[in-house]
Motif scaffolding. Structure first.
Motif, PDB file in Angstrom:
ATOM      1  N   ASN A  42     -11.634  -4.902   8.737  1.00 15.22           N
ATOM      2  CA  ASN A  42     -11.544  -3.489   9.106  1.00 15.22           C
ATOM      3  C   ASN A  42     -10.723  -3.310  10.381  1.00 15.22           C
ATOM      4  N   HIS A  43     -10.937  -4.212  11.363  1.00 13.86           N
ATOM      5  CA  HIS A  43     -10.116  -4.172  12.578  1.00 13.86           C
ATOM      6  C   HIS A  43      -8.646  -4.410  12.236  1.00 13.86           C
ATOM      7  N   TYR A  44      -8.412  -5.374  11.363  1.00 17.52           N
ATOM      8  CA  TYR A  44      -7.034  -5.702  10.963  1.00 17.52           C
ATOM      9  C   TYR A  44      -6.368  -4.507  10.296  1.00 17.52           C
ATOM     10  N   PHE A  45      -7.066  -3.872   9.363  1.00 20.19           N
ATOM     11  CA  PHE A  45      -6.498  -2.714   8.678  1.00 20.19           C
ATOM     12  C   PHE A  45      -6.204  -1.568   9.652  1.00 20.19           C
ATOM     13  N   SER A  46      -7.076  -1.381  10.637  1.00 18.26           N
ATOM     14  CA  SER A  46      -6.837  -0.321  11.624  1.00 18.26           C
ATOM     15  C   SER A  46      -5.576  -0.606  12.433  1.00 18.26           C
ATOM     16  N   ILE A  47      -5.396  -1.887  12.798  1.00 17.80           N
ATOM     17  CA  ILE A  47      -4.241  -2.283  13.601  1.00 17.80           C
ATOM     18  C   ILE A  47      -2.942  -2.088  12.821  1.00 17.80           C
ATOM     19  N   VAL A  48      -2.902  -2.573  11.557  1.00 21.15           N
ATOM     20  CA  VAL A  48      -1.646  -2.537  10.811  1.00 21.15           C
ATOM     21  C   VAL A  48      -1.370  -1.153  10.213  1.00 21.15           C
ATOM     22  N   SER A  49      -2.405  -0.330  10.101  1.00 17.14           N
ATOM     23  CA  SER A  49      -2.193   1.018   9.561  1.00 17.14           C
ATOM     24  C   SER A  49      -1.479   1.920  10.558  1.00 17.14           C
ATOM     25  N   LYS A  50      -1.716   1.686  11.847  1.00 14.51           N
ATOM     26  CA  LYS A  50      -1.159   2.579  12.868  1.00 14.51           C
ATOM     27  C   LYS A  50       0.366   2.662  12.818  1.00 14.51           C
ATOM     28  N   PRO A  51       1.107   1.534  12.782  1.00 15.69           N
ATOM     29  CA  PRO A  51       2.575   1.649  12.695  1.00 15.69           C
ATOM     30  C   PRO A  51       3.037   2.363  11.430  1.00 15.69           C
ATOM     31  N   ILE A  52       2.306   2.169  10.322  1.00  9.76           N
ATOM     32  CA  ILE A  52       2.683   2.850   9.076  1.00  9.76           C
ATOM     33  C   ILE A  52       2.539   4.350   9.244  1.00  9.76           C
ATOM     34  N   ASN A  53       1.393   4.783   9.771  1.00  9.89           N
ATOM     35  CA  ASN A  53       1.152   6.219   9.953  1.00  9.89           C
ATOM     36  C   ASN A  53       2.125   6.828  10.960  1.00  9.89           C
ATOM     37  N   GLU A  54       2.402   6.097  12.036  1.00 16.33           N
ATOM     38  CA  GLU A  54       3.273   6.636  13.086  1.00 16.33           C
ATOM     39  C   GLU A  54       4.723   6.767  12.635  1.00 16.33           C
ATOM     40  N   THR A  55       5.115   6.017  11.596  1.00 14.65           N
ATOM     41  CA  THR A  55       6.484   6.121  11.070  1.00 14.65           C
ATOM     42  C   THR A  55       6.530   6.941   9.788  1.00 14.65           C
ATOM     43  N   ARG A  56       5.497   7.758   9.569  1.00 13.49           N
ATOM     44  CA  ARG A  56       5.435   8.695   8.441  1.00 13.49           C
ATOM     45  C   ARG A  56       5.316   8.013   7.094  1.00 13.49           C
ATOM     46  N   GLY A  57       4.773   6.790   7.076  1.00 13.90           N
ATOM     47  CA  GLY A  57       4.518   6.108   5.819  1.00 13.90           C
ATOM     48  C   GLY A  57       3.183   6.536   5.226  1.00 13.90           C
ATOM     49  N   VAL A  58       3.014   6.255   3.938  1.00 15.40           N
ATOM     50  CA  VAL A  58       1.774   6.578   3.235  1.00 15.40           C
ATOM     51  C   VAL A  58       1.145   5.277   2.755  1.00 15.40           C
ATOM     52  N   ILE A  59      -0.090   5.033   3.174  1.00 16.17           N
ATOM     53  CA  ILE A  59      -0.818   3.851   2.698  1.00 16.17           C
ATOM     54  C   ILE A  59      -1.336   4.153   1.305  1.00 16.17           C
ATOM     55  N   ASP A  60      -0.819   3.429   0.324  1.00 20.90           N
ATOM     56  CA  ASP A  60      -1.210   3.664  -1.068  1.00 20.90           C
ATOM     57  C   ASP A  60      -2.596   3.106  -1.338  1.00 20.90           C
ATOM     58  N   LYS A  61      -2.802   1.861  -0.926  1.00 19.32           N
ATOM     59  CA  LYS A  61      -4.113   1.249  -1.178  1.00 19.32           C
ATOM     60  C   LYS A  61      -4.252  -0.037  -0.368  1.00 19.32           C
ATOM     61  N   PHE A  62      -5.503  -0.472  -0.181  1.00 15.36           N
ATOM     62  CA  PHE A  62      -5.849  -1.790   0.337  1.00 15.36           C
ATOM     63  C   PHE A  62      -6.358  -2.610  -0.838  1.00 15.36           C
ATOM     64  N   ILE A  63      -5.761  -3.781  -1.047  1.00 15.00           N
ATOM     65  CA  ILE A  63      -6.151  -4.632  -2.170  1.00 15.00           C
ATOM     66  C   ILE A  63      -6.638  -5.954  -1.582  1.00 15.00           C
ATOM     67  N   GLY A  64      -7.954  -6.073  -1.385  1.00 13.58           N
ATOM     68  CA  GLY A  64      -8.461  -7.251  -0.691  1.00 13.58           C
ATOM     69  C   GLY A  64      -7.951  -7.258   0.724  1.00 13.58           C
ATOM     70  N   ASP A  65      -7.117  -8.247   1.067  1.00 13.14           N
ATOM     71  CA  ASP A  65      -6.510  -8.297   2.395  1.00 13.14           C
ATOM     72  C   ASP A  65      -5.090  -7.733   2.384  1.00 13.14           C
ATOM     73  N   ALA A  66      -4.601  -7.314   1.218  1.00 15.29           N
ATOM     74  CA  ALA A  66      -3.231  -6.822   1.086  1.00 15.29           C
ATOM     75  C   ALA A  66      -3.164  -5.326   1.375  1.00 15.29           C
ATOM     76  N   VAL A  67      -1.986  -4.892   1.835  1.00 14.68           N
ATOM     77  CA  VAL A  67      -1.724  -3.479   2.092  1.00 14.68           C
ATOM     78  C   VAL A  67      -0.494  -3.085   1.288  1.00 14.68           C
ATOM     79  N   MET A  68      -0.608  -1.980   0.559  1.00 10.82           N
ATOM     80  CA  MET A  68       0.549  -1.396  -0.127  1.00 10.82           C
ATOM     81  C   MET A  68       0.812  -0.022   0.476  1.00 10.82           C
ATOM     82  N   ALA A  69       2.066   0.237   0.826  1.00  9.65           N
ATOM     83  CA  ALA A  69       2.435   1.522   1.417  1.00  9.65           C
ATOM     84  C   ALA A  69       3.817   1.910   0.922  1.00  9.65           C
TER      85      ALA A  69
END
Length: 581
Positions: A345-372
């Protein structure tokens, strides 16, 4: 039996005259405001610029006349049979003092003019003064020339050098005449501007007086005839509506306005209450679902009544992102389930921030993977690849702080866990829209672009790289990011070859070491593509001298050894088939 009267509407209670009067009043006020602003600018131009500038130039003119008189006296003293040198020296001191004062006044005028032209409040009016700028420059140069000529003539008079005295005297007279002409021209321009601006101010004042009289007359008529009616019918409810709007602006959606009539004011009150209830419902939906779905998608679902485009009409050019944690299986086995969830959960919070700040959309979390993904309508259609690359690089910077925090997150003293990730980016056409069953859907993207992004993320394992991107992404970001061409491959499930690049850094931030590595590696890859394997091997060995553990260099060197034992046929397209996903 008489029919019951319908409630009188506001349009019946307030006749057309009030609407017309208020419209005229508003138009007059707007025109008056514009005229007042214009008059204010013109007055400021006159009082702060034109008049002071005129006085300064007039002072320059007076000082030059005084200098002419003094210098003329000096020359007459020299013409005397026994000139009084002390008197001449005294006159020269006066002349030089006036010259300094003269130059100071010119500098003052130049500064005042520059300040006026730089001020944003003075627009068209100040442009008239622009013609004086070159004149002041020439006046300054002419003043200096006159001073130097005067000094030379005095020196010649003292040295009795009569041969050159006549020519210098003639030049001095010409310079003085030219300076007088320039000063008169400048003063004439300023006088013309002063006259024009004064006339405009007077005209503006007349317009303002007329407008004020009209506003006063209309206000009087409107107040006497209609104010009691307006106050009685709508003021109270409007105050309530205003208070209600302020409460909603503060986030209080519980506000309700009492409905006291069935006319338009009553209808407005009911519409306000309905709006407050709808906003309350939407805010609740956003609060709940914003934790699970990107808030921008929630907004589109709410504001467009769920009418997000279907996959059939949702083809777009986007940049798709996949990331994965290296060695996640081993990590999950070494931690208790609750600790693992906390860390992830900490990891997802950390890596989600740059995606959100650059206007990206997080599609889903798949286990430890991130799709955006990045693309319209959520981000700029010309910047989505740039934003995705920026987010990818920022994630690695964020991981540095996360790895330092891991002991506190999992409550251990000696931390042996270090999270590292692999990222794949691909830009191309995707099918975007609502996908799912009739009872459950989600907004997502599909297509070969998505599959290639996932394969590139996985390909990092084979090349021991961090971020791999496709050629389309590289073409869109090459002016802003440093990349290295890695390979031409065919990934599993995709027939078309993919030219892949390693994303290294922002533009001009690559170290000299890695610049040399890139140069040697790309030279090796070029010769490899041309089947010049021995030359390619030489460049790869140079690359490994620079960075001994460079993954792509070792992979390509191993491939060359394989090809030397398993020669290619006559036909080769330079594409290497990856055997695993």
């Amino acid at each position: 039996m008489k029919k019951a009267k319908k409630a009188l509407s506001i349009s019946t209670k307030i006749n057309f005259a009030i609407f017309l009067s208020l419209s005229i009043m508003m138009a007059v006020i707007v025109v008056s405001y514009g005229e007042a602003q214009k008059v204010d600018r013109q007055l400021r131009l006159l009082s702060e610029s034109v008049i002071p500038l005129t006085n300064t130039i007039a002072n320059v003119n007076v000082l030059n006349l005084e200098k002419e008189i003094i210098f003329d006296r000096i020359l007459r003293h020299y013409e005397e049979s026994n000139p009084d040198l002390n008197l001449i020296k005294s006159e020269m001191v006066k002349f030089e003092s006036l010259d300094k004062e003269d130059k100071a006044e010119i500098v003052k005028a130049q500064k005042l003019l520059t300040q006026t032209l730089d001020e944003s409040i003075v627009l068209e009016e100040a442009k008239k003064l622009a013609n004086i700028v070159p004149l002041l420059k020439v006046i300054s140069e002419q003043t200096e020339s006159i001073y130097k000529s005067a000094k030379i003539i005095v020196a010649m008079e003292e040295g009795h050098d009569t041969e050159m005295l006549k020519s210098h005297s003639l030049k001095l007279d010409q310079d003085v005449d030219e300076l007088d002409k320039l000063l008169k021209e400048t003063l004439m321009i300023l006088e013309k501007i002063s006259s024009e601006e004064a006339n405009m101010v007077l005209l503006g004042e007349v317009k303002l007086h007329d407008a004020s009289l009209m506003v006063a007359l209309l206000t009087f008529i409107t107040g006497i005839v209609f104010s009691p009616v307006l106050t009685k019918i709508i003021i109270k409810t409007l105050h309530q509506l205003t208070d209600g709007v302020e409460q909603i602006a503060k986030g209080d959606f519980e506000i309700q306005i009492p409905v006291l009539s069935s006319d338009e004011v009553g209808v407005l009150s009911m519409a306000f209450n309905s709006m407050a209830n709808e906003l309350k419902t939407k805010e609740k939906i956003k609060t709940i679902f914003g934790q699970y779905v990107d808030p921008r998608i929630v907004d589109r679902l709410i504001n467009e009544s769920g009418d997000v485009e279907s996959p059939e009409d949702g083809k777009k050019i986007m940049t798709v992102f996949f990331s994965d944690i290296e060695g996640f299986s081993s990590l999950s086995e070494s931690l208790a389930p609750t600790t693992l969830v906390k860390l992830i959960n900490h990891y997802f919070s950390i890596v989600s921030k740059p995606i959100n700040e650059t206007r990206g959309v997080i599609d889903k979390f798949i286990g430890d993977a991130v799709m955006a993904f990045w693309g319209t309508p959520f981000s700029d259609e010309n910047r989505h690849a740039h934003d995705a690359c920026q987010a990818a690089l920022e994630q690695f910077e964020s991981l540095k702080s996360l790895n330092l925090e891991i002991p506190d997150i999992i409550n251990v003293e000696n931390n042996e866990i270090n999270i590292n990730i692999r990222i794949g980016l691909c830009t191309g056409e995707v099918v975007a829209g609502n996908v799912g069953s009739s009872g459950s859907t989600s907004y997502t993207v599909m297509g070969d672009t998505v599959n290639i992004a996932a394969r590139l993320e996985s390909a990092n394992k084979q090349y021991n790289t961090r971020i791999l991107i496709d050629e389309t992404t590289q073409a869109m970001v090459k002016d802003e990011f440093e990349v290295r061409k890695i390979d031409l491959i065919r990934v599993v499930g995709i027939n078309e070859p993919v030219c892949i690049y390693e994303l290294l850094s922002r533009k001009d931030l690559l170290t000299v070491e890695h610049q040399n590595l890139r140069s040697n590696y790309e030279s090796a890859f070029k010769h490899y593509q041309n089947r010049e394997f021995s030359i390619a091997e030489e460049f790869l060995n140079k690359a490994l001298v620079v960075v001994p553990d460079d993954g792509p260099s070792m992979v390509l060197l191993k491939r060359l050894n394989y090809l030397s034992d398993n020669p290619l046929g006559d036909v080769w397209d330079g594409v290497w088939n990856l055997s695993s996903k």
